[in-house]
Structure formats: structure tokens, C-alpha cells
Motif scaffolding. Structure first.
Motif, PDB file in Angstrom:
ATOM      1  N   PRO A 146       0.815  -1.216   0.000  1.00 28.35           N
ATOM      2  CA  PRO A 146       0.000   0.000   0.000  1.00 28.35           C
ATOM      3  C   PRO A 146       0.849   1.267   0.000  1.00 28.35           C
ATOM      4  O   PRO A 146       0.459   2.283  -0.579  1.00 28.35           O
ATOM      5  CB  PRO A 146      -0.838  -0.118   1.276  1.00 28.35           C
ATOM      6  N   GLU A 147       2.031   1.192   0.612  1.00 28.66           N
ATOM      7  CA  GLU A 147       2.898   2.377   0.680  1.00 28.66           C
ATOM      8  C   GLU A 147       3.461   2.758  -0.687  1.00 28.66           C
ATOM      9  O   GLU A 147       3.999   3.848  -0.847  1.00 28.66           O
ATOM     10  CB  GLU A 147       4.025   2.144   1.693  1.00 28.66           C
ATOM     11  N   LYS A 148       3.330   1.850  -1.681  1.00 25.26           N
ATOM     12  CA  LYS A 148       3.798   2.121  -3.044  1.00 25.26           C
ATOM     13  C   LYS A 148       2.642   2.157  -4.040  1.00 25.26           C
ATOM     14  O   LYS A 148       2.871   2.165  -5.246  1.00 25.26           O
ATOM     15  CB  LYS A 148       4.803   1.047  -3.470  1.00 25.26           C
ATOM     16  N   SER A 149       1.410   2.155  -3.527  1.00 26.26           N
ATOM     17  CA  SER A 149       0.237   1.987  -4.388  1.00 26.26           C
ATOM     18  C   SER A 149      -0.581   3.269  -4.564  1.00 26.26           C
ATOM     19  O   SER A 149      -1.804   3.213  -4.717  1.00 26.26           O
ATOM     20  CB  SER A 149      -0.649   0.858  -3.851  1.00 26.26           C
ATOM     21  N   SER A 150       0.084   4.411  -4.483  1.00 22.50           N
ATOM     22  CA  SER A 150      -0.538   5.696  -4.801  1.00 22.50           C
ATOM     23  C   SER A 150      -1.808   5.920  -3.975  1.00 22.50           C
ATOM     24  O   SER A 150      -1.849   5.598  -2.797  1.00 22.50           O
ATOM     25  CB  SER A 150      -0.815   5.754  -6.313  1.00 22.50           C
TER      26      SER A 150
END
Length: 198
Positions: free
Chosen positions: A181-185
């Protein structure tokens, strides 16, 4: 709100901390059982290898701390896999929160499907759940993984890569996301925000 991010020998923890700070949270990175037990929310992120990570948790008694958690708990990527009962990665017995097996992707066509699965893919078959509240239509999230959790009664969202696999799990106060989630915009930010609101 006190948010404990469990520290263990895994990568990618710093980006989770940054993502939480962008939401206005003030997480602490810790492997102290008392800090974890007293937190309002607990997040268990990570990238790495299953048996090494389980060894670290057991050596510090964190395996039992995680099993005893009563507050909302979120596993991410390797954190999802370790919450399952067994991983094919080095034949690892995991925490058993979810009665689910973790298996390695076997590509039927190595030209079309690469392992690890890296990149953006869609969340499908979403069930009604507070973690999934108000997500956009056709939400895409970012994956980096070679192993996946099988489909089960605890599956609340799936993704298709080679075949359908569990994207998100929920059982009682435990949630887990295979993607990052921290890389999922915006979608990832919404998932984290929803978790903090549970």
C-alpha cells in the motif's frame, strides 16, 4: 493514536513509516513486546525471506505477541505470508492466524509470466469490509512477490496473476495485504487510512 510498526529483519519498513507520516500519523518502529501490546494499531510490514523472519520473531518472543494481539493488526507483503500457517519458502511454519498455505508462483508460460510478480495489478472480488471502504472502481495496487496465499474463507479481495490468489485477508482483528500500500498511490493511501480508522 499510538501506531506500532513491528521491527524485524526485513526490508521496506521505512517506506511504510513515510506513508503513515503522510497521513498525519506518528508511528514508532519497535520490536519491544510492551510497546507493541500497548499500541492502538499494529502494522507488520516487510520484504524478505520467510524462515529467517520467523526465526527473528521467535527469538524475541514476538511470534506469541502477534498471536495475542487484540487491537487492529495489519500485515503487509511478507507480513501477510507470515500470518498464514505455512509457507513453501524454505518449508516454513508461520504464525497460523489465517489457516491458509502460502505457495510459490509456478509460471505456465515463462515468456508471458515472470516470477517474481512485479508491478501494478487490479484488486477484484472485493467483499464488504471496513478496510475496503470507498475504494475507487477498478483499484490497482503495486506488487513485488514470488509467493502467494491461497484463496480461503478469509479472502476479502483477489488479484489475478497466472491464476487468482488472495490479495487481502481478514479474520477478526487481523487484516493483511499482499501488495504494498505504501507504493500503491491513492489506493494504497486509502487502504492505510481505512485501517487507521477501523
Amino acid at each position: 493514536m499510538k501506531i506500532a510498526v513491528i521491527k524485524y529483519n526485513s526490508g521496506n519498513v521505512q517506506s511504510v513509516l513515510y506513508a503513515l507520516e503522510r497521513l498525519g500519523a506518528h508511528p514508532i518502529l519497535t520490536d519491544d513486546p510492551n510497546e507493541i501490546k500497548s499500541a492502538d494499531r499494529v502494522i507488520f510490514p516487510g520484504q524478505g525471506e520467510a524462515s529467517t523472519a520467523m526465526g527473528y520473531l521467535k527469538a524475541r518472543g514476538l511470534d506469541q505477541v502477534i498471536r495475542d494481539i487484540k487491537q487492529p493488526f495489519l500485515g503487509v507483503c511478507l507480513g501477510l505470508q507470515l500470518l498464514c500457517e505455512h509457507s513453501e519458502e524454505n518449508d516454513t511454519e508461520c504464525l497460523g492466524i489465517f489457516p491458509v498455505k502460502v505457495k510459490k508462483f509456478i509460471p505456465e508460460n515463462s515468456q508471458e509470466f515472470k516470477v517474481p510478480h512485479v508491478g501494478w495489478n487490479e484488486l477484484e472480488n472485493l467483499k464488504a469490509n471496513p478496510l475496503l471502504k470507498d475504494l475507487p472502481e477498478n483499484p490497482f495496487v503495486y506488487y513485488v512477490h514470488s509467493y502467494y496465499a491461497e484463496l480461503s474463507e478469509a479472502t476479502i479481495a483477489t488479484t489475478h496473476y497466472i491464476h487468482d490468489f488472495t490479495a487481502i485477508l481478514n479474520r477478526d482483528n487481523y487484516w493483511a495485504i499482499q501488495a504494498h500500500p505504501e507504493k500503491s498511490s491513492e489506493v494504497g493511501e486509502k487502504l492505510l487510512s481505512n485501517f487507521l480508522s477501523i
